[in-house]
Scaffold this motif. Structure first.
Motif, PDB file in Angstrom:
ATOM      1  N   ASN A 162       0.805  -1.223   0.000  1.00 15.11           N
ATOM      2  CA  ASN A 162       0.000   0.000   0.000  1.00 15.11           C
ATOM      3  C   ASN A 162       0.838   1.274   0.000  1.00 15.11           C
ATOM      4  OD1 ASN A 162       0.964   0.091   2.603  1.00 15.11           O
ATOM      5  ND2 ASN A 162      -1.008  -0.232   3.594  1.00 15.11           N
TER       6      ASN A 162
ATOM      7  N   GLU B   5      -3.755   0.515  -9.195  1.00 16.91           N
ATOM      8  CA  GLU B   5      -4.198  -0.397  -8.147  1.00 16.91           C
ATOM      9  C   GLU B   5      -4.797  -1.644  -8.797  1.00 16.91           C
ATOM     10  OE1 GLU B   5      -5.651   1.920  -4.343  1.00 16.91           O
ATOM     11  OE2 GLU B   5      -6.592   2.789  -6.118  1.00 16.91           O
TER      12      GLU B   5
ATOM     13  N   TRP C 255      -3.631   1.408  -2.390  1.00 13.20           N
ATOM     14  CA  TRP C 255      -3.296   2.461  -1.432  1.00 13.20           C
ATOM     15  C   TRP C 255      -4.550   3.221  -0.954  1.00 13.20           C
ATOM     16  CZ3 TRP C 255      -1.294   2.828  -6.558  1.00 13.20           C
ATOM     17  CH2 TRP C 255      -1.978   3.707  -7.388  1.00 13.20           C
TER      18      TRP C 255
ATOM     19  N   ASN D 223      -4.555  -0.926   4.610  1.00  8.45           N
ATOM     20  CA  ASN D 223      -5.055   0.438   4.698  1.00  8.45           C
ATOM     21  C   ASN D 223      -6.125   0.511   5.776  1.00  8.45           C
ATOM     22  OD1 ASN D 223      -3.601   1.488   2.297  1.00  8.45           O
ATOM     23  ND2 ASN D 223      -4.924   0.050   1.207  1.00  8.45           N
TER      24      ASN D 223
END
Length: 267
Positions: free
Chosen positions: A58, A121, A162, A255
């Motif tokens: 992340n 991502e 992230w 996260n």
């Protein structure tokens, strides 16, 4: 006719000279193996040691590598990175598939984020692919390969995320849109505090905090949910007063984020 033949002869001669020069130039561009290394016909070995294949990342992370050549020795090492662009629906290399130089046997720092090396991502096939290569003094080249069975090789795939989970407000009404704020409660009575949680990949857990105290893990429904869940926690209100409620959740990439603080008070 003799003049015409003479011009034709010189044009042909000039053409032969130009062609000969081009052939010489092309041959000169090919790397020449030094005589002392011509015995070496084996390519070097390069491996990615860590992090684990398909592990979640992340933020910027370190990739440890191993390079070795037992014959003529290592000359130089390189790498390149590719990510999946969801908007274009294609895999993109940050260097346009040109290899980037690296120090042999030195860890690589891989950046993530919109401006990083891993700038998309995604997971598994849509994750970030790291390729490493090396070359020895005899100019033998290691070709990157992926060994899925052994979890090693010179290509490794990392899942990138992230972005933290997102939440609705906390509510106790049957539906969120029916809830009035602040939430009115009664002492000594049991309530189920709920929040709708979303994540791009997988929610792994949520907790309910009351006046900054962790009241424990919340249930996630439906069973086995990953990207869209209802987080809930049953709680008895001990006494009259005001209570500040916060839900905090974490996803598979680590996260973690807290939702909006909601006030609940006794009638």
């Amino acid at each position: 006719m003799s003049v015409f033949r003479e011009k034709k002869f010189w044009l042909l001669t000039l053409l032969i000279i130009i062609i000969s020069f081009l052939i010489y130039w092309l041959l000169s561009q090919k790397p020449v193996v030094p005589p002392e290394y011509q015995y070496d016909k084996m390519p070097p070995i390069s491996k990615i040691l860590s992090p684990e294949n398909y592990s979640w990342q992340n933020s910027d992370f370190i990739v440890k590598v191993f390079d070795e050549d037992l014959e003529s020795g290592l000359k130089d090492c390189s790498f390149y990175v590719s990510f999946y662009d969801t908007k274009k629906g294609a895999r993109i290399a940050v260097s346009n598939w040109l290899e980037l130089k690296r120090e042999c046997n030195k860890p690589l720092t891989i950046t993530t984020g919109p401006d990083g090396m891993c700038r998309g991502e995604g997971e598994i096939a849509n994750g970030c692919w790291i390729y490493i290569s090396s070359r020895d003094q005899a100019l033998n080249q290691h070709e990157p390969f992926l060994n899925k069975e052994l979890g090693e090789g010179s290509i490794r795939i990392f899942n990138i995320d992230w972005t933290s989970p997102t939440f609705s407000k906390i509510y106790i009404a049957p539906k969120l849109e029916e809830q009035m704020y602040p939430i009115l409660i009664e002492e000594k009575k049991n309530y189920i505090f709920k929040a709708d949680v979303k994540d791009d990949f997988k929610i792994i857990g949520c907790s309910l905090f009351v006046n900054a105290k962790d009241e424990g893990v919340m249930s996630l429904e439906p069973a086995g949910c990953s990207k869209k869940c209802l987080a809930s926690k049953s709680l008895v209100i001990p006494q009259k007063g005001e209570y500040k409620l916060v839900v905090q959740c974490q996803d598979s990439a680590g996260n973690s984020r807290a939702g909006e603080q909601i006030l609940a008070k006794t009638k």
